[in-house]
Design an enzyme around this catalytic site. Sequence first.
Site, short mmCIF file in Angstrom:
data_model
loop_
_atom_site.label_atom_id
_atom_site.label_comp_id
_atom_site.label_asym_id
_atom_site.label_seq_id
_atom_site.Cartn_x
_atom_site.Cartn_y
_atom_site.Cartn_z
NE ARG A 190 54.62 68.39 9.78
CZ ARG A 190 53.42 68.22 10.30
NH1 ARG A 190 53.22 68.39 11.61
NH2 ARG A 190 52.40 67.87 9.53
CG ASN B 97 49.21 73.42 10.19
OD1 ASN B 97 50.16 72.79 9.74
ND2 ASN B 97 48.91 74.65 9.80
CG HIS C 279 53.33 72.93 7.97
ND1 HIS C 279 52.37 72.14 8.54
CD2 HIS C 279 54.07 72.11 7.19
CE1 HIS C 279 52.53 70.87 8.12
NE2 HIS C 279 53.56 70.84 7.31
CG HIS D 128 60.00 63.68 6.40
ND1 HIS D 128 59.03 63.32 5.49
CD2 HIS D 128 59.54 64.83 6.96
CE1 HIS D 128 58.05 64.21 5.50
NE2 HIS D 128 58.34 65.14 6.38
C1 HEM Z 1 57.26 66.74 0.62
C2 HEM Z 1 56.13 66.95 1.21
C3 HEM Z 1 55.89 66.70 2.66
C4 HEM Z 1 54.89 65.99 3.19
C5 HEM Z 1 53.75 65.32 2.45
C6 HEM Z 1 55.08 65.98 4.62
C7 HEM Z 1 54.22 65.37 5.52
C8 HEM Z 1 54.48 65.20 6.86
C9 HEM Z 1 53.65 64.48 7.77
C10 HEM Z 1 52.31 63.86 7.43
C11 HEM Z 1 54.26 64.48 8.97
C12 HEM Z 1 53.76 63.80 10.26
C13 HEM Z 1 52.84 64.74 11.01
C14 HEM Z 1 52.10 64.04 12.12
O1 HEM Z 1 51.88 62.84 12.04
O2 HEM Z 1 51.71 64.73 13.09
C15 HEM Z 1 55.49 65.19 8.83
C16 HEM Z 1 56.39 65.41 9.84
C17 HEM Z 1 57.52 66.18 9.69
N1 HEM Z 1 57.86 66.92 8.59
FE1 HEM Z 1 57.08 66.75 6.75
N2 HEM Z 1 56.20 66.66 4.93
C18 HEM Z 1 56.74 67.15 3.77
C19 HEM Z 1 57.84 67.96 3.65
C20 HEM Z 1 58.56 68.45 4.72
C21 HEM Z 1 59.52 69.52 4.64
C22 HEM Z 1 59.82 70.33 3.38
C23 HEM Z 1 60.03 69.68 5.89
C24 HEM Z 1 61.04 70.66 6.38
C25 HEM Z 1 61.98 71.19 5.63
C26 HEM Z 1 59.39 68.69 6.73
C27 HEM Z 1 59.68 68.46 8.05
C28 HEM Z 1 59.03 67.57 8.85
C29 HEM Z 1 59.50 67.18 10.17
C30 HEM Z 1 60.80 67.60 10.81
C31 HEM Z 1 58.52 66.33 10.71
C32 HEM Z 1 58.50 65.71 12.12
C33 HEM Z 1 57.83 66.72 13.04
C34 HEM Z 1 57.69 66.28 14.48
O3 HEM Z 1 58.23 65.26 14.90
O4 HEM Z 1 56.99 67.01 15.21
N3 HEM Z 1 58.48 67.99 6.00
N4 HEM Z 1 55.59 65.64 7.53
#
Ligand code: HEM
Length: 332
Positions: A65, A99, A69, A198
């Site tokens: 992530r 973030n 970002h 995800h």
């Molecule tokens: C399509 C648009 C996307 C949105 C709106 C989005 C949004 C989010 C949100 C809101 C979270 C939770 C953060 C939290 O609650 O602290 C999250 C977690 C995550 N996102 Fe996305 N995301 C997107 C695309 C991506 C992409 C492109 C990747 C990587 C290639 C990604 C990888 C991750 C991962 C692995 C997590 C879990 C992180 C953790 O457990 O620390 N996301 N994302």
Amino acid sequence: MFSSSSSYTSFFVILLAAFCLFPLARAQLNSTFYSLTCPNVSAIVNTVMQQALQADPRIGASLIRLHFHDCFVQGCDGSILLDNNSTRSIQSEKDAAPNTNSTRGFDVVDNIKTAVESSCPGVVSCADILALAAESAVSLAGGPSWNVLLGRRDSTSANQALANTSIPAPFENLNNLTTKFNAMGLNVTDLVALSGAHTFGRAQCRVFINRLYNFSGTGSPDPTLNATDLAALRQICPQGGSGSAVANLDPTTQDTFDANYFSNLQMNRGLLQSDQELISAPTAPIVGLFSSNQSAFFEKFVESMIKMGNIGPLIGLNNGEIRANCRRVNGS
Ligand code: HEM
Ligand SMILES: *[C@@H]1O[C@H](CO)[C@@H](O)[C@H](O)[C@H]1NC(C)=O
Ligand SMILES: *[C@@H]1O[C@H](CO)[C@@H](O)[C@H](O)[C@H]1NC(C)=O
Ligand SMILES: *[C@@H]1O[C@H](CO)[C@@H](O)[C@H](O)[C@H]1NC(C)=O
Ligand SMILES: *[C@@H]1O[C@H](CO)[C@@H](O)[C@H](O)[C@H]1NC(C)=O
Ligand SMILES: *[C@@H]1O[C@H](CO)[C@@H](O)[C@H](O)[C@H]1NC(C)=O
Ligand SMILES: *[C@@H]1O[C@H](CO)[C@@H](O)[C@H](O)[C@H]1NC(C)=O
Ligand SMILES: *[C@@H]1O[C@H](CO)[C@@H](O)[C@H](O)[C@H]1NC(C)=O
Ligand SMILES: *[C@@H]1O[C@H](CO)[C@@H](O)[C@H](O)[C@H]1NC(C)=O
Ligand SMILES: *[C@@H]1O[C@H](CO)[C@@H](O)[C@H](O)[C@H]1NC(C)=O
Ligand SMILES: *[C@@H]1O[C@H](CO)[C@@H](O)[C@H](O)[C@H]1NC(C)=O
Ligand SMILES: *[C@@H]1O[C@H](CO)[C@@H](O)[C@H](O)[C@H]1NC(C)=O
């Protein structure tokens, strides 16, 4: 006749030369960038990642992530890693809306940087470390492996305002998500494939609680959320509770990188609104393909990760720097 055919020939010779030289003149990332200066860099990153995963099975997700970002804000240049520095007018991206209280793993990046510096001082950029850590995270979780393209240099600036607006929010609809990806040169196939990240990691109640009780002011939960999951998620996220409790993004295999994310979507089990949106008409066939064929997902995911990793890199000795400390611009 002779002279016209020779000018015809030289026209093509020039054209051919132009085609051959143009890519050479344009600096590009490549997978052998450190083969002379830090040949073992991938193994070093992988070792630190394995150690970090033993302490925290979620950390791989957190690191991929960070790379995402990073890339969406002035390119993959390590800008997300910079701390505040008022003298240098650096307003950290760590405090940007997508973030703050959410990105994690900065300490692991520091550990990787320390390990890499001890083998090859002053050579490997922090931006490349994020790209390598992302690949390592995916492959250690059971996903695909690939040759990471390298040669990015680190920024001497950050852009918190851009981080606030460029990174997509979980409350956005498919149209807006597509617009934000298109702005980075990524198409809807990339959007769906990359959202497949995800398949592991967690999200905090505050980013999906709007779906659980009073969705868009309707007084009811989001009708596109699976009823069984709704009950479980309400337990984790009671009304008025802590917004920072977490749920698994993939309720079936929480720490594994697989295609279950896509079959979940087909059962209304996407956690974020932005996940569940992907079964809307324009992207439904891509979700269908990935849910039924994991190899197809892995193949596209790798292609899209390489595409994302190619967003606006700083290349060449005249651009950016190799930071000594990922949190600070050199000399500060
Ligand atoms: C399509 C648009 C996307 C949105 C709106 C989005 C949004 C989010 C949100 C809101 C979270 C939770 C953060 C939290 O609650 O602290 C999250 C977690 C995550 N996102 Fe996305 N995301 C997107 C695309 C991506 C992409 C492109 C990747 C990587 C290639 C990604 C990888 C991750 C991962 C692995 C997590 C879990 C992180 C953790 O457990 O620390 N996301 N994302
Ligand atoms: C990789 O890129 C660097 C410059 O960014 C260049 O010096 C090197 O020759 C390239 N390697 C290959 C195999 O293209
Ligand atoms: C490369 O790094 C790995 C992991 O840190 C280490 O086990 C291995 O001995 C290193 N190999 C070389 C040739 O330095
Ligand atoms: C950066 O500075 C702001 C305001 O001065 C502060 O609120 C914030 O916590 C600092 N961020 C970091 C990452 O230290
Ligand atoms: C972030 O966490 C701190 C301390 O837990 C809290 O004071 C602050 O309100 C939180 N900010 C957001 C945007 O949730
Ligand atoms: C970015 O968003 C955060 C949270 O909404 C806000 O505190 C901050 O001032 C914004 N930064 C800029 C530079 O717009
Ligand atoms: C979509 O983007 C437009 C234009 O930026 C904005 O006005 C609208 O609120 C966004 N919609 C959602 C659901 O985020
Ligand atoms: C998206 O881009 C990839 C190449 O990066 C291409 O293979 C694919 O056909 C494109 N998909 C769409 C829907 O445009
Ligand atoms: C749901 O939200 C709307 C608009 O924010 C509000 O008017 C309404 O009272 C809420 N309903 C319930 C049951 O909380
Ligand atoms: C909800 O999820 C369960 C698995 O927990 C699944 O069996 C069911 O078919 C899903 N419901 C819908 C409407 O997709
Ligand atoms: C699944 O996708 C792979 C990779 O694109 C392809 O080679 C294979 O034929 C597909 N399998 C099926 C059953 O469609
Ligand atoms: C911020 O940058 C200035 C000027 O480069 C430097 O002297 C100072 O040590 C830096 N402060 C921090 C906290 O890194």
